[in-house]
Design a protein around this motif. Structure first.
Motif, PDB file in Angstrom:
ATOM      1  N   SER A 145     -34.946 -16.486  26.792  1.00 54.87           N
ATOM      2  CA  SER A 145     -34.689 -15.195  27.429  1.00 54.87           C
ATOM      3  C   SER A 145     -34.863 -15.245  28.942  1.00 54.87           C
ATOM      4  O   SER A 145     -34.048 -14.702  29.681  1.00 54.87           O
ATOM      5  CB  SER A 145     -35.620 -14.132  26.855  1.00 54.87           C
ATOM      6  N   LEU A 146     -35.930 -15.881  29.394  1.00 55.30           N
ATOM      7  CA  LEU A 146     -36.137 -16.009  30.832  1.00 55.30           C
ATOM      8  C   LEU A 146     -35.006 -16.819  31.457  1.00 55.30           C
ATOM      9  O   LEU A 146     -34.469 -16.449  32.507  1.00 55.30           O
ATOM     10  CB  LEU A 146     -37.494 -16.657  31.129  1.00 55.30           C
ATOM     11  N   SER A 147     -34.602 -17.885  30.789  1.00 52.55           N
ATOM     12  CA  SER A 147     -33.471 -18.691  31.275  1.00 52.55           C
ATOM     13  C   SER A 147     -32.178 -17.878  31.270  1.00 52.55           C
ATOM     14  O   SER A 147     -31.383 -17.937  32.211  1.00 52.55           O
ATOM     15  CB  SER A 147     -33.289 -19.935  30.408  1.00 52.55           C
ATOM     16  N   GLY A 148     -31.972 -17.105  30.216  1.00 54.99           N
ATOM     17  CA  GLY A 148     -30.784 -16.262  30.130  1.00 54.99           C
ATOM     18  C   GLY A 148     -30.755 -15.211  31.225  1.00 54.99           C
ATOM     19  O   GLY A 148     -29.710 -14.959  31.833  1.00 54.99           O
ATOM     20  N   MET A 149     -31.897 -14.609  31.486  1.00 52.36           N
ATOM     21  CA  MET A 149     -31.958 -13.599  32.548  1.00 52.36           C
ATOM     22  C   MET A 149     -31.724 -14.244  33.921  1.00 52.36           C
ATOM     23  O   MET A 149     -31.069 -13.652  34.779  1.00 52.36           O
ATOM     24  CB  MET A 149     -33.291 -12.858  32.530  1.00 52.36           C
ATOM     25  N   ALA A 150     -32.247 -15.430  34.132  1.00 60.57           N
ATOM     26  CA  ALA A 150     -32.001 -16.125  35.406  1.00 60.57           C
ATOM     27  C   ALA A 150     -30.517 -16.447  35.555  1.00 60.57           C
ATOM     28  O   ALA A 150     -29.932 -16.246  36.625  1.00 60.57           O
ATOM     29  CB  ALA A 150     -32.838 -17.399  35.482  1.00 60.57           C
ATOM     30  N   TRP A 155     -33.688 -10.838  25.208  1.00 65.35           N
ATOM     31  CA  TRP A 155     -34.930 -10.658  25.965  1.00 65.35           C
ATOM     32  C   TRP A 155     -35.839  -9.667  25.248  1.00 65.35           C
ATOM     33  O   TRP A 155     -37.051  -9.865  25.176  1.00 65.35           O
ATOM     34  CB  TRP A 155     -34.633 -10.193  27.394  1.00 65.35           C
ATOM     35  N   LEU A 156     -35.268  -8.606  24.691  1.00 70.05           N
ATOM     36  CA  LEU A 156     -36.074  -7.628  23.950  1.00 70.05           C
ATOM     37  C   LEU A 156     -36.728  -8.251  22.726  1.00 70.05           C
ATOM     38  O   LEU A 156     -37.878  -7.920  22.403  1.00 70.05           O
ATOM     39  CB  LEU A 156     -35.220  -6.426  23.535  1.00 70.05           C
ATOM     40  N   VAL A 157     -36.015  -9.159  22.054  1.00 73.71           N
ATOM     41  CA  VAL A 157     -36.609  -9.856  20.908  1.00 73.71           C
ATOM     42  C   VAL A 157     -37.848 -10.626  21.365  1.00 73.71           C
ATOM     43  O   VAL A 157     -38.909 -10.562  20.735  1.00 73.71           O
ATOM     44  CB  VAL A 157     -35.589 -10.793  20.230  1.00 73.71           C
ATOM     45  N   ALA A 158     -37.722 -11.337  22.469  1.00 71.29           N
ATOM     46  CA  ALA A 158     -38.865 -12.094  22.989  1.00 71.29           C
ATOM     47  C   ALA A 158     -39.998 -11.159  23.415  1.00 71.29           C
ATOM     48  O   ALA A 158     -41.173 -11.421  23.133  1.00 71.29           O
ATOM     49  CB  ALA A 158     -38.429 -12.964  24.163  1.00 71.29           C
ATOM     50  N   PHE A 159     -39.653 -10.075  24.075  1.00 73.87           N
ATOM     51  CA  PHE A 159     -40.656  -9.112  24.539  1.00 73.87           C
ATOM     52  C   PHE A 159     -41.445  -8.552  23.353  1.00 73.87           C
ATOM     53  O   PHE A 159     -42.676  -8.575  23.343  1.00 73.87           O
ATOM     54  CB  PHE A 159     -39.968  -7.978  25.307  1.00 73.87           C
ATOM     55  N   PHE A 160     -40.735  -8.060  22.346  1.00 75.88           N
ATOM     56  CA  PHE A 160     -41.413  -7.437  21.214  1.00 75.88           C
ATOM     57  C   PHE A 160     -42.072  -8.451  20.290  1.00 75.88           C
ATOM     58  O   PHE A 160     -43.108  -8.144  19.693  1.00 75.88           O
ATOM     59  CB  PHE A 160     -40.459  -6.506  20.462  1.00 75.88           C
ATOM     60  N   SER A 161     -41.527  -9.662  20.176  1.00 71.69           N
ATOM     61  CA  SER A 161     -42.203 -10.676  19.358  1.00 71.69           C
ATOM     62  C   SER A 161     -43.524 -11.073  20.004  1.00 71.69           C
ATOM     63  O   SER A 161     -44.513 -11.305  19.308  1.00 71.69           O
ATOM     64  CB  SER A 161     -41.313 -11.897  19.123  1.00 71.69           C
ATOM     65  N   GLY A 162     -43.536 -11.129  21.335  1.00 69.06           N
ATOM     66  CA  GLY A 162     -44.783 -11.429  22.035  1.00 69.06           C
ATOM     67  C   GLY A 162     -45.797 -10.312  21.884  1.00 69.06           C
ATOM     68  O   GLY A 162     -46.980 -10.560  21.638  1.00 69.06           O
ATOM     69  N   ALA A 163     -45.334  -9.085  22.010  1.00 72.90           N
ATOM     70  CA  ALA A 163     -46.241  -7.942  21.850  1.00 72.90           C
ATOM     71  C   ALA A 163     -46.808  -7.910  20.422  1.00 72.90           C
ATOM     72  O   ALA A 163     -48.018  -7.732  20.225  1.00 72.90           O
ATOM     73  CB  ALA A 163     -45.501  -6.645  22.168  1.00 72.90           C
ATOM     74  N   PHE A 164     -45.934  -8.101  19.447  1.00 71.05           N
ATOM     75  CA  PHE A 164     -46.365  -8.065  18.051  1.00 71.05           C
ATOM     76  C   PHE A 164     -47.346  -9.195  17.755  1.00 71.05           C
ATOM     77  O   PHE A 164     -48.406  -8.968  17.167  1.00 71.05           O
ATOM     78  CB  PHE A 164     -45.150  -8.152  17.123  1.00 71.05           C
ATOM     79  N   SER A 165     -47.008 -10.418  18.149  1.00 72.33           N
ATOM     80  CA  SER A 165     -47.896 -11.549  17.849  1.00 72.33           C
ATOM     81  C   SER A 165     -49.219 -11.405  18.595  1.00 72.33           C
ATOM     82  O   SER A 165     -50.270 -11.762  18.059  1.00 72.33           O
ATOM     83  CB  SER A 165     -47.228 -12.881  18.174  1.00 72.33           C
ATOM     84  N   GLY A 166     -49.161 -10.862  19.808  1.00 74.64           N
ATOM     85  CA  GLY A 166     -50.396 -10.635  20.556  1.00 74.64           C
ATOM     86  C   GLY A 166     -51.299  -9.620  19.882  1.00 74.64           C
ATOM     87  O   GLY A 166     -52.515  -9.806  19.789  1.00 74.64           O
ATOM     88  N   MET A 167     -50.704  -8.549  19.389  1.00 79.09           N
ATOM     89  CA  MET A 167     -51.501  -7.535  18.691  1.00 79.09           C
ATOM     90  C   MET A 167     -52.098  -8.095  17.406  1.00 79.09           C
ATOM     91  O   MET A 167     -53.235  -7.779  17.055  1.00 79.09           O
ATOM     92  CB  MET A 167     -50.658  -6.306  18.388  1.00 79.09           C
ATOM     93  N   MET A 168     -51.346  -8.932  16.713  1.00 76.29           N
ATOM     94  CA  MET A 168     -51.845  -9.511  15.472  1.00 76.29           C
ATOM     95  C   MET A 168     -53.015 -10.466  15.751  1.00 76.29           C
ATOM     96  O   MET A 168     -53.964 -10.508  14.983  1.00 76.29           O
ATOM     97  CB  MET A 168     -50.726 -10.252  14.729  1.00 76.29           C
ATOM     98  N   ARG A 169     -52.940 -11.188  16.854  1.00 74.71           N
ATOM     99  CA  ARG A 169     -54.020 -12.140  17.181  1.00 74.71           C
ATOM    100  C   ARG A 169     -55.283 -11.416  17.621  1.00 74.71           C
ATOM    101  O   ARG A 169     -56.378 -11.883  17.379  1.00 74.71           O
ATOM    102  CB  ARG A 169     -53.560 -13.093  18.281  1.00 74.71           C
TER     103      ARG A 169
END
Length: 134
Positions: A79-84, A117-131
């Motif tokens: 996602s970061l590469s795609g946005m760049a 990018w939204l998939v990456a954003f929300f997967s990070g938020a979700f995995s962070g909350m789970m941890r």
């Protein structure tokens, strides 16, 4: 370490990623509605910079407190590469004075990359909350 010990470093990363979400959303949808303009490029650039800062901070956090899930790492890097790439495409079109000519294709690409990018954003938020709940 307890979840509260992670707080300041994680809070900074979340701050930058949330700003990236705000600026990307603004740039993608405002640019789609009004056509690609220099102001959208600037807004997009701010979003990209915030994304880079947030990703950097998240990387520091992962090194200090444990690695993020592999799916998130892959989607985040893509996602970061795609946005760049998206930003460079917008910059080239704007500098060449061909923003109007590339608008239609650009916005299809824009929505695809933004969605990833939204998939990456929300997967990070979700995995962070789970941890944090462990």
């Amino acid at each position: 370490m307890t979840p509260t010990a992670h707080g300041p470093m994680l809070a900074v990363a979340i701050f930058w990623m949330t700003l990236a979400l705000i600026f990307y959303t603004w740039a993608v949808f405002s640019g789609r509605r009004q056509g690609l303009r220099a102001k959208h490029l600037a807004i997009f650039g701010v979003g990209l910079f915030c994304d880079w800062l947030g990703t950097h901070q998240m990387n520091l956090y992962a090194q200090a407190f444990g690695k993020a899930p592999e799916l998130h790492n892959l989607t985040g890097l893509a996602s970061l590469s795609g946005m760049a790439f998206h930003f460079l495409l917008a910059l080239a079109a704007t500098l060449a004075g061909r923003a109007d000519a590339v608008n239609r294709v650009f916005h299809r690409v824009s929505l695809t990359i933004y969605s990833c990018w939204l998939v990456a954003f929300f997967s990070g938020a979700f995995s962070g909350m789970m941890r944090l709940n462990r």
